[in-house]
Structure formats: C-alpha cells, structure tokens
Design a protein around this motif. Structure first.
Motif, PDB file in Angstrom:
ATOM      1  N   ASN A 116      -4.682  -2.500   7.051  1.00  0.00           N
ATOM      2  CA  ASN A 116      -5.333  -2.692   5.754  1.00  0.00           C
ATOM      3  C   ASN A 116      -5.913  -1.387   5.216  1.00  0.00           C
ATOM      4  O   ASN A 116      -6.598  -0.655   5.935  1.00  0.00           O
ATOM      5  CB  ASN A 116      -6.455  -3.728   5.874  1.00  0.00           C
ATOM      6  N   VAL A 117      -5.611  -1.104   3.937  1.00  0.00           N
ATOM      7  CA  VAL A 117      -6.179   0.048   3.244  1.00  0.00           C
ATOM      8  C   VAL A 117      -7.269  -0.477   2.304  1.00  0.00           C
ATOM      9  O   VAL A 117      -6.965  -1.225   1.368  1.00  0.00           O
ATOM     10  CB  VAL A 117      -5.102   0.804   2.443  1.00  0.00           C
ATOM     11  N   ALA A 165       0.812  -1.219   0.000  1.00  0.00           N
ATOM     12  CA  ALA A 165       0.000   0.000   0.000  1.00  0.00           C
ATOM     13  C   ALA A 165       0.842   1.265   0.000  1.00  0.00           C
ATOM     14  O   ALA A 165       0.307   2.368  -0.123  1.00  0.00           O
ATOM     15  CB  ALA A 165      -0.946   0.005   1.198  1.00  0.00           C
ATOM     16  N   THR A 166       2.172   1.124   0.118  1.00  0.00           N
ATOM     17  CA  THR A 166       3.041   2.288   0.297  1.00  0.00           C
ATOM     18  C   THR A 166       4.020   2.447  -0.867  1.00  0.00           C
ATOM     19  O   THR A 166       4.103   1.594  -1.757  1.00  0.00           O
ATOM     20  CB  THR A 166       3.819   2.182   1.616  1.00  0.00           C
ATOM     21  N   TYR A 201      -6.265   8.979  -0.555  1.00  0.00           N
ATOM     22  CA  TYR A 201      -5.533   9.740   0.464  1.00  0.00           C
ATOM     23  C   TYR A 201      -6.142   9.479   1.839  1.00  0.00           C
ATOM     24  O   TYR A 201      -7.371   9.529   2.014  1.00  0.00           O
ATOM     25  CB  TYR A 201      -5.559  11.227   0.139  1.00  0.00           C
ATOM     26  N   TYR A 202      -5.257   9.222   2.804  1.00  0.00           N
ATOM     27  CA  TYR A 202      -5.678   8.911   4.169  1.00  0.00           C
ATOM     28  C   TYR A 202      -4.745   9.603   5.160  1.00  0.00           C
ATOM     29  O   TYR A 202      -3.585   9.897   4.835  1.00  0.00           O
ATOM     30  CB  TYR A 202      -5.626   7.402   4.440  1.00  0.00           C
ATOM     31  N   ALA A 245      -4.485   0.414  -2.393  1.00  0.00           N
ATOM     32  CA  ALA A 245      -5.260  -0.596  -1.687  1.00  0.00           C
ATOM     33  C   ALA A 245      -4.328  -1.750  -1.308  1.00  0.00           C
ATOM     34  O   ALA A 245      -3.442  -2.124  -2.070  1.00  0.00           O
ATOM     35  CB  ALA A 245      -6.400  -1.098  -2.570  1.00  0.00           C
ATOM     36  N   PRO A 261     -10.020   8.568   5.775  1.00  0.00           N
ATOM     37  CA  PRO A 261      -9.917   9.135   4.428  1.00  0.00           C
ATOM     38  C   PRO A 261      -9.827  10.658   4.456  1.00  0.00           C
ATOM     39  O   PRO A 261     -10.406  11.318   5.330  1.00  0.00           O
ATOM     40  CB  PRO A 261     -11.225   8.680   3.756  1.00  0.00           C
ATOM     41  N   LEU A 306      -7.068   5.101  10.585  1.00  0.00           N
ATOM     42  CA  LEU A 306      -6.820   5.358   9.166  1.00  0.00           C
ATOM     43  C   LEU A 306      -8.076   6.018   8.616  1.00  0.00           C
ATOM     44  O   LEU A 306      -9.079   5.355   8.379  1.00  0.00           O
ATOM     45  CB  LEU A 306      -6.494   4.059   8.431  1.00  0.00           C
ATOM     46  N   PHE A 336      -2.189   6.206  -0.358  1.00  0.00           N
ATOM     47  CA  PHE A 336      -1.958   4.784  -0.134  1.00  0.00           C
ATOM     48  C   PHE A 336      -2.637   4.002  -1.251  1.00  0.00           C
ATOM     49  O   PHE A 336      -3.738   4.341  -1.678  1.00  0.00           O
ATOM     50  CB  PHE A 336      -2.559   4.322   1.208  1.00  0.00           C
ATOM     51  N   PHE A 379      -3.055   8.497   8.562  1.00  0.00           N
ATOM     52  CA  PHE A 379      -2.748   7.362   9.428  1.00  0.00           C
ATOM     53  C   PHE A 379      -2.180   7.917  10.726  1.00  0.00           C
ATOM     54  O   PHE A 379      -1.127   8.553  10.733  1.00  0.00           O
ATOM     55  CB  PHE A 379      -1.740   6.449   8.742  1.00  0.00           C
TER      56      PHE A 379
END
Length: 355
Positions: A232-233, A162-163, A238-239, A194, A254, A252, A192, A241
């Motif tokens: 888990n994304v 995810a990164t 965009y989130y 999914a 949005p 996490l 991020f 964290f």
C-alpha cells in the motif's frame, strides 16, 4: 424505599442463581495439523532440468469442521523457528508440486553454499478458508544438496493502480532493479500513485505473485494458492521500495530530495549501434520521467549511460547485467545479445533483461 427495593431484588435472584449451578462449558474442537507423508531422506538438486519439480504428499489437516484448506510447503534453516520461512509451493489438495530451482534458490539464501549439502527444515502450513487460525505441522529436517545457478536470474515487475501500467500485467511494466551481488535484493526508487501494487515474476502471468498480508513481510503465491494482499502506498509521491526475498522483508520509504529530470538519456559505447560517436536515445516513461527504457541489440564491448548527448553527466559501473551506476563510473561490460534495458536517472540503477 430504593434500598429496600434493591435488597428485595437480590433476595429474589439468589435462589435462581443457586438453582442454575455451574454453566456448561462449550465442547473443545480437536484440531490436527497436516504433516509431510514419508519425507525424503535427502534432496539432491542438480539443475539439469529447468522444469524439474519435487512432489510433496501431505496428510490432510482436521479443523473439526468441513472447509477448503490450502496447504503450503515451508522451509527454513534449522533452529530458526521458521522466523524466515520460505513458502515453496501451495495447493488446495494434499499433493504439492515445488520447483527444484525454487528450493535451490531459497536454500542458498538461507546459508547452504551453492554445490554443497546442508540441513533444512520443512513443514506444512494448513490455511483454512474460514476465519480460523492456520495450523503448522511439526518440522522435519532434510539434507539439501544445492547447485550453482549463476545464469538463471529472476526478474520482477510492478503492477497495480499505484504504478505506471495499472493492473495490466503485460504492458511493458517497469522492473525492479536487482542488486548485482545479492540477487534476492531489489530496489525501485520512483514515483507511485496512492493505492496498491504487487510484484510479478513473469509479464502476462499472475503467478508467481508477491504482496503482503501483514504489512511488514513479503507473501507470495507461487501458483495454485491464494494471492496475497497489496503493498500500500499512502499518498502519491516518490518512494524507495526495497524488496528482499532472502529475508522475506520489504520497505517503502518516502524520498524527500528528488533531483531534476533530463531532456534525454541514451546509451553509448563500443557495444552500441553508434559506438562512442553518439548516444542511442532511450524512451522516457511518461508516468515518471526519471525512468528510461530501450530494446537494443548490443555487440561485444562496453557501454555507458549519459544525459543530454553530453559527457557532463554520465553513469557507469563494472556490473554487466544490473547494478547502480555512478557519475563518471567505469564502462559497463556487455556480452552480445538483444536486451530490454531500463535505467533510473534518480539513483543510477539499471537492469538489462535478455529478450
């Protein structure tokens, strides 16, 4: 005819049921949790040796059947019922080494003032390799004397599909941005993919490693135990964290309003190579163009971040090592050294990691 058939079946079965009598109950398997053997009367931490470890010997847990067991030393403040238990160290043997610095950090975050003494509860959590419930031993209360540790700051890095760097654990992975006051609190706002990700403490090493096993609290493998599951994304986007080791919690969330990116972001100031005359450009992360990074040798002085080589958009704050800079904020104080500098134009957060 149908009614007579049913009555006949019942009349035939009743003697059989009476003959069976009471059904035998399955035997109850006795289980015994682990406990700390000969716990110390007090733990005095001095901070004189960065590599100092404390050794905990524990009695083996008995699950009633043979299997591998991981033993985890946990600590929390008295009377909290281990609701905010800190996993200090783990082992598949009954000898568990725990970093003195880890005890110190976790004890301070749970209320013992740095340099003072206070009670902490310790226990052993025995985690079986089979699908059985873990066993927690009875807690023991031990006075802990802490030390002031203002210099050793923990840096944390993102890894996972995810990164930006995938599962490569040593590829200039973006760090989380540490809060300047609560040094157990980290925030990362950005893009991020999914999928899953974890948090690492040292680039190039898989432990200490942080994730979650229940989807709501932080789990850790400090070394020698089982690695936790991923954060888990659910969908690419965009989130923010938020990662708080003082409460072992994370979130996490949005981000619905994402600002535009800039062509360039650089550092400028008396501590930088160009002084106040010109910006030194930072590198822009291709995965998320709100994230910028640069390795630079800085002198004694001040600096700021600014966009597009102009003062129309600039960020500053009075925090030296990490913090959240704001538009037209004060100059950032700088001590001489070589740093990897990370900056997030989405929210103004930055961190300087000494090289």
């Amino acid at each position: 005819m149908r009614l007579i058939s049913k009555l006949t079946w019942v009349a035939f079965m009743l003697p059989l049921l009476w003959a069976c009598g009471d059904l035998e109950q399955p035997p109850i398997i006795q289980q015994t949790p682990a406990s700390i053997s000969s716990p110390p009367s007090a733990i005095v931490l001095t901070g004189e040796d960065e590599e100092e470890v404390l050794v905990f010997n524990v009695t083996p847990a008995d699950f009633g059947t043979g299997m591998e067991v991981t033993y985890v030393i946990q600590m929390d403040r008295p009377g909290n019922g281990f609701a905010n238990a800190a996993d200090l160290g783990s082992s598949t043997t009954t000898v568990i080494e725990v970093s003195a610095a880890e005890i110190n950090r976790r004890a301070i975050s749970r209320g013992i003032v740095a340099g003072e003494t206070g009670p902490m509860e310790f226990r052993v959590r025995a985690v079986p390799s089979r699908t059985l419930s873990a066993l927690e031993g009875l807690p023991v209360t031990i006075p802990v004397t802490t030390f002031a540790d203002a210099v050793a700051l923990r840096n944390l890095f993102l890894v996972g599909e995810a990164t930006a760097r995938g599962w490569d654990n040593n590829a200039n992975n973006p760090p989380l941005f540490r809060d300047p006051e609560n040094t157990d609190l980290y925030v990362y706002s950005g893009f991020f993919n999914a999928g899953g990700f974890k948090v690492l403490e040292n680039l190039g090493a898989w432990q200490p490693q942080y994730g979650t096993n229940d989807g709501s609290t932080i789990s850790a493998n400090m070394g020698g135990g089982d690695d936790p599951d991923v954060f888990n994304v659910p969908a690419a986007g965009y989130y923010t964290f938020t990662f708080d080791l003082s409460t072992e919690s994370f979130s996490l969330e949005p981000i619905t309003d994402v600002p535009a990116t800039f062509e360039t972001v650089g550092i400028i100031g008396s501590a930088t190579a160009e002084g106040w005359d010109a910006s030194t450009a930072m590198n822009q992360l291709a995965f998320d163009k709100h994230i910028y990074y640069l390795t630079a040798t800085l002198g004694d002085g001040e600096m700021k971040f600014r966009a597009d080589n102009d003062w129309a958009v600039n960020w500053g704050t009075n925090s030296a090592i990490s913090g959240k800079a704001t538009q037209d904020g004060p100059n950032i104080p700088v001590e001489p050294g070589t740093y990897k500098i990370w900056f997030n134009s989405l929210d103004g957060r930055f961190i300087k990691i000494e090289q």
